[in-house]
Design a protein around this motif. Sequence first.
Motif, PDB file in Angstrom:
ATOM      1  N   MET A  26      -8.055  29.505  43.979  1.00 56.47           N
ATOM      2  CA  MET A  26      -6.803  30.044  43.430  1.00 56.47           C
ATOM      3  C   MET A  26      -6.770  31.552  43.621  1.00 56.47           C
ATOM      4  O   MET A  26      -7.688  32.244  43.181  1.00 56.47           O
ATOM      5  CB  MET A  26      -6.691  29.711  41.943  1.00 56.47           C
TER       6      MET A  26
ATOM      7  N   GLU B  61       4.303  23.584  24.677  1.00 50.12           N
ATOM      8  CA  GLU B  61       4.247  23.640  26.122  1.00 50.12           C
ATOM      9  C   GLU B  61       2.969  24.302  26.605  1.00 50.12           C
ATOM     10  O   GLU B  61       2.443  23.971  27.671  1.00 50.12           O
ATOM     11  CB  GLU B  61       5.468  24.397  26.647  1.00 50.12           C
ATOM     12  N   ALA B  62       2.437  25.247  25.814  1.00 52.14           N
ATOM     13  CA  ALA B  62       1.262  25.999  26.234  1.00 52.14           C
ATOM     14  C   ALA B  62       0.105  25.053  26.514  1.00 52.14           C
ATOM     15  O   ALA B  62      -0.614  25.206  27.504  1.00 52.14           O
ATOM     16  CB  ALA B  62       0.871  26.993  25.154  1.00 52.14           C
ATOM     17  N   ILE B  65       0.504  23.353  29.718  1.00 51.96           N
ATOM     18  CA  ILE B  65       0.204  24.259  30.825  1.00 51.96           C
ATOM     19  C   ILE B  65      -1.303  24.443  30.959  1.00 51.96           C
ATOM     20  O   ILE B  65      -1.823  24.566  32.075  1.00 51.96           O
ATOM     21  CB  ILE B  65       0.942  25.596  30.612  1.00 51.96           C
ATOM     22  N   PHE B  66      -2.019  24.410  29.826  1.00 52.55           N
ATOM     23  CA  PHE B  66      -3.479  24.478  29.909  1.00 52.55           C
ATOM     24  C   PHE B  66      -4.025  23.308  30.721  1.00 52.55           C
ATOM     25  O   PHE B  66      -4.892  23.489  31.584  1.00 52.55           O
ATOM     26  CB  PHE B  66      -4.109  24.463  28.515  1.00 52.55           C
ATOM     27  N   PHE B  68      -2.435  21.544  32.917  1.00 55.31           N
ATOM     28  CA  PHE B  68      -2.039  21.753  34.312  1.00 55.31           C
ATOM     29  C   PHE B  68      -2.982  22.735  34.989  1.00 55.31           C
ATOM     30  O   PHE B  68      -3.384  22.566  36.148  1.00 55.31           O
ATOM     31  CB  PHE B  68      -0.605  22.270  34.368  1.00 55.31           C
ATOM     32  N   LEU B  69      -3.371  23.754  34.219  1.00 55.54           N
ATOM     33  CA  LEU B  69      -4.284  24.762  34.750  1.00 55.54           C
ATOM     34  C   LEU B  69      -5.637  24.141  35.062  1.00 55.54           C
ATOM     35  O   LEU B  69      -6.251  24.437  36.096  1.00 55.54           O
ATOM     36  CB  LEU B  69      -4.439  25.877  33.720  1.00 55.54           C
TER      37      LEU B  69
ATOM     38  N   SER C 183      -3.669  32.270  25.243  1.00 55.68           N
ATOM     39  CA  SER C 183      -2.509  31.395  25.385  1.00 55.68           C
ATOM     40  C   SER C 183      -1.272  32.202  25.764  1.00 55.68           C
ATOM     41  O   SER C 183      -0.450  31.764  26.563  1.00 55.68           O
ATOM     42  CB  SER C 183      -2.265  30.620  24.088  1.00 55.68           C
ATOM     43  N   VAL C 186      -1.819  32.958  29.582  1.00 59.22           N
ATOM     44  CA  VAL C 186      -1.892  31.785  30.460  1.00 59.22           C
ATOM     45  C   VAL C 186      -0.572  31.018  30.450  1.00 59.22           C
ATOM     46  O   VAL C 186      -0.173  30.438  31.453  1.00 59.22           O
ATOM     47  CB  VAL C 186      -3.078  30.896  30.042  1.00 59.22           C
ATOM     48  N   ARG C 187       0.128  31.041  29.310  1.00 58.81           N
ATOM     49  CA  ARG C 187       1.406  30.339  29.244  1.00 58.81           C
ATOM     50  C   ARG C 187       2.371  30.871  30.285  1.00 58.81           C
ATOM     51  O   ARG C 187       2.948  30.115  31.063  1.00 58.81           O
ATOM     52  CB  ARG C 187       2.016  30.489  27.853  1.00 58.81           C
ATOM     53  N   GLY C 190       0.828  30.427  33.896  1.00 59.47           N
ATOM     54  CA  GLY C 190       0.769  29.009  34.230  1.00 59.47           C
ATOM     55  C   GLY C 190       2.135  28.431  34.491  1.00 59.47           C
ATOM     56  O   GLY C 190       2.335  27.721  35.480  1.00 59.47           O
ATOM     57  N   ALA C 191       3.101  28.718  33.635  1.00 59.35           N
ATOM     58  CA  ALA C 191       4.429  28.135  33.807  1.00 59.35           C
ATOM     59  C   ALA C 191       5.042  28.583  35.124  1.00 59.35           C
ATOM     60  O   ALA C 191       5.610  27.774  35.862  1.00 59.35           O
ATOM     61  CB  ALA C 191       5.331  28.513  32.634  1.00 59.35           C
ATOM     62  N   ALA C 194       3.049  27.113  38.122  1.00 56.90           N
ATOM     63  CA  ALA C 194       3.329  25.686  38.273  1.00 56.90           C
ATOM     64  C   ALA C 194       4.643  25.480  39.011  1.00 56.90           C
ATOM     65  O   ALA C 194       4.707  24.710  39.977  1.00 56.90           O
ATOM     66  CB  ALA C 194       3.385  25.031  36.897  1.00 56.90           C
TER      67      ALA C 194
END
Lengths: 185, 78, 253
Positions: A26, B61-62, B65-66, B68-69, C183, C186-187, C190-191, C194
């Motif tokens: 990544m 949602e967080a 996403i974790f 997904f990460l 969080s 990363v939120r 990540g969003a 993605a």
Amino acid sequence: MADTTTEAGAPVAEACVDAGGSAIGMPQLCTEWYANQIFWLLVTLAAIYFILSRVALPRIAAVLAERQGTITNDVASAEEMMLRVREAEAAYEKSLADARAEAKTISDETRAKIQAELDKELSAADARIAEKTAESEKAISEIRETAVENVRLVAADVAAEIVALMGDKADAKAIEAAVAERVKG
Amino acid sequence: MEGDIANMGQFIGAGIAGLGTGLAALGVGNVAGNFLAGALRNPSAAAGQTATLFIGIAFAEALGIFSFLVALLLMFAV
Amino acid sequence: MATETEYAEGGSGLVFHPLDQFIVKPLFGDGQVYWYTVTNATLWMALSVLGIMGLLVLGTRGAGTVPSRLQSMAEMTYGFIYKMVEDVSGKDAVRFFPYIFTLFLFILFANVLGLIPTAFTPTTHIAVTAVMALGVFLTVTILGFVLHGGTFLKLFWVSSAPLALRPILAVIELISYMVRPVSHSVRLAGAITAGHAVMKVFAAFAASALIAPLAIGGMVAIYALELLVAFIQAYVFTILTCVYLKDALHPHH
């Protein structure tokens, strides 16, 4: 990722991109790029903060305050206008009521005056009528009295003539008494 | 062969981690649905609570996403 | 480990490089990326600064009492964030409004400009979002201790809970407090990552003629969703900043 650095054959300048220009792992986790990104991020945030605090925010705040002021002023003047309109309306209502009251007093006065005149005229007419009636009654009674007297005189004359014709000497006093008695009866 | 098995494990793990994204979707749907139900019952109070709604959605949602990460890390970074 | 090109060679013939769009490259030449190198990250951050200037400086140039379209947008953005800070963090948080507005505008413009095809999105990088989240975390924590001293620790001591539960709750609260910057950053990263990766995957599928219409239709739908996510993530980052700020200013629930 550890073994990518051992692929020494390819002329790769960096650990995170392979020879084909594709990412190894990544790119978000490539520590080589952190310093660069953090440095430019701080520069960017400082630039945005500078622009906002020096130019944009005071300007927008001033515009909003000015608009608020304008709106407040307009609302205040509108309220003042409204107040004046109400005052004018009240004055108009008052003058209308005054005029109406005045008109009423005038008409009342006129009516009373006319009534008084009418009463006066009526009473005068009544008085005149009464006077005339009295006069007429007096004349009638006079006429009646003279008529009775004339009847009496004529009757006395006629009686005296009749008595003379009968050949008698008439006694005037007796005839008169007899006539008076007949007329009365 | 050994590497293939390792790769397989990565992909399976990434797939399982991907489930978490869908489950987070359930959570977000739950938050939004309950908000809507409450908002329809008392519409006058709804406008003041949109911020709370978004905070709730963000927290739900967080976690998705974790996961997904985690899937991404398994796929590309391990 | 195996790189993506190897997957492609061993796979169906479709070439997937969903993460290549996040590579940081020098703008001029192909040298090493040093901390001062002008990279594509620099370019797109600079473009977002230009966008912010365009909206907030050029837009309000007239400063008219009756606003133009752009000025109206600028005022709406200003009013939106100002009201959020005031409502969520309280009236005394208004002095932090410029910092919060800076974060919001940067994230919003980086997200939206990143949706332009071939663009680089700074907010997909954990390095970027972590700096912002750590900045918020440190500011809020230090502010809490400066304003309230030791009583700031009462934030972790839930006085409404039964006494026996309080130590456990305190540990949980402490952990959740410490996880906040993770969080928080990363939120956002990540969003956005993605969404961009999914779009890239759809784009790769479009290379095969059989499923190209489906893939392109999916891309359009995802693009619309990403536009929404770009706004929502900026909003969420900002509102969480406001919530954390409220904790620092008024730690007594």
